[in-house]
Design a protein around this motif. Structure first.
Motif, PDB file in Angstrom:
ATOM      1  N   SER A   6       0.989  -1.319  -0.098  1.00  0.00           N
ATOM      2  CA  SER A   6       0.120  -0.146   0.022  1.00  0.00           C
ATOM      3  C   SER A   6       0.987   1.228   0.014  1.00  0.00           C
ATOM      4  O   SER A   6       0.514   2.580   0.282  1.00  0.00           O
ATOM      5  N   ILE A   8       2.225   3.362  -2.176  1.00  0.00           N
ATOM      6  CA  ILE A   8       1.789   4.219  -3.238  1.00  0.00           C
ATOM      7  C   ILE A   8       0.609   5.455  -2.527  1.00  0.00           C
ATOM      8  O   ILE A   8       0.567   6.417  -2.837  1.00  0.00           O
ATOM      9  N   LEU A  30      -6.740   5.812  -9.075  1.00  0.00           N
ATOM     10  CA  LEU A  30      -5.750   5.148  -9.448  1.00  0.00           C
ATOM     11  C   LEU A  30      -5.841   3.600  -9.709  1.00  0.00           C
ATOM     12  O   LEU A  30      -6.593   2.983  -8.955  1.00  0.00           O
ATOM     13  N   SER A  31      -5.529   3.244 -10.871  1.00  0.00           N
ATOM     14  CA  SER A  31      -5.781   1.810 -11.158  1.00  0.00           C
ATOM     15  C   SER A  31      -4.484   1.035 -10.640  1.00  0.00           C
ATOM     16  O   SER A  31      -3.394   1.199 -11.223  1.00  0.00           O
ATOM     17  N   VAL A  32      -4.470   0.169  -9.963  1.00  0.00           N
ATOM     18  CA  VAL A  32      -3.317  -0.943  -9.774  1.00  0.00           C
ATOM     19  C   VAL A  32      -3.399  -2.329 -10.127  1.00  0.00           C
ATOM     20  O   VAL A  32      -4.569  -2.774  -9.995  1.00  0.00           O
ATOM     21  N   SER A  33      -2.466  -3.051 -10.190  1.00  0.00           N
ATOM     22  CA  SER A  33      -2.568  -4.604 -10.130  1.00  0.00           C
ATOM     23  C   SER A  33      -2.106  -5.203  -8.985  1.00  0.00           C
ATOM     24  O   SER A  33      -1.072  -4.669  -8.464  1.00  0.00           O
ATOM     25  N   SER A  34      -2.977  -5.976  -8.600  1.00  0.00           N
ATOM     26  CA  SER A  34      -2.913  -6.791  -7.167  1.00  0.00           C
ATOM     27  C   SER A  34      -2.930  -8.300  -7.557  1.00  0.00           C
ATOM     28  O   SER A  34      -4.216  -8.657  -7.959  1.00  0.00           O
ATOM     29  N   GLN A  38      -6.643  -5.859 -11.964  1.00  0.00           N
ATOM     30  CA  GLN A  38      -6.746  -4.681 -11.906  1.00  0.00           C
ATOM     31  C   GLN A  38      -7.793  -4.048 -11.028  1.00  0.00           C
ATOM     32  O   GLN A  38      -8.879  -4.707 -10.838  1.00  0.00           O
ATOM     33  N   ASN A  40      -9.430  -0.612  -9.213  1.00  0.00           N
ATOM     34  CA  ASN A  40      -9.459   1.031  -9.176  1.00  0.00           C
ATOM     35  C   ASN A  40      -9.737   1.245  -7.713  1.00  0.00           C
ATOM     36  O   ASN A  40     -10.826   1.087  -7.097  1.00  0.00           O
TER      37      ASN A  40
END
Length: 105
Positions: A6, A8, A30-34, A38, A40
């Motif tokens: 986390s 970011i 922000l869209s992140v990959s986890s 993906q 949002n």
């Protein structure tokens, strides 16, 4: 101790928690990959300054994701949310493992 990923974000939590402590208007996303998926995240501005003890921390945006991806994790480890690195960029963090406490200078 472990890395939650986390870093970011200032703070991540559930949508309910975020909206109880912040204004509902989304000020960032922000869209992140986890784990290959993906997600949002949406940021809302906190209604009050975020503090650690008597110290006001830098940053005032609380993030959540609509899918509540981490809701079960928060419940399992019994936490309200996760703090990222932004709060501590201008501070020194002291961790006392022996006495199981920490502080921010």
């Amino acid at each position: 101790m472990f890395d939650t990923g986390s870093s970011i974000f200032t703070v991540t939590t559930t949508k309910i928690n975020a909206l109880q402590t912040a204004k509902p208007e989304v000020v960032d996303s922000l869209s992140v990959s986890s784990w290959g998926k993906q997600i949002n995240f949406y940021g809302v501005r906190a209604k009050l300054p975020i503090k650690f003890g008597d110290k006001t921390l830098n940053g005032s945006v609380v993030y959540y994701d609509e899918q509540e991806t981490f809701q079960d994790f928060y419940k399992f480890v019994k936490i309200w949310g996760l703090a990222g690195n932004v709060f501590f960029l201008q501070n020194t963090v002291i961790i006392d493992y022996k006495n199981k406490t920490f502080g921010v200078l």
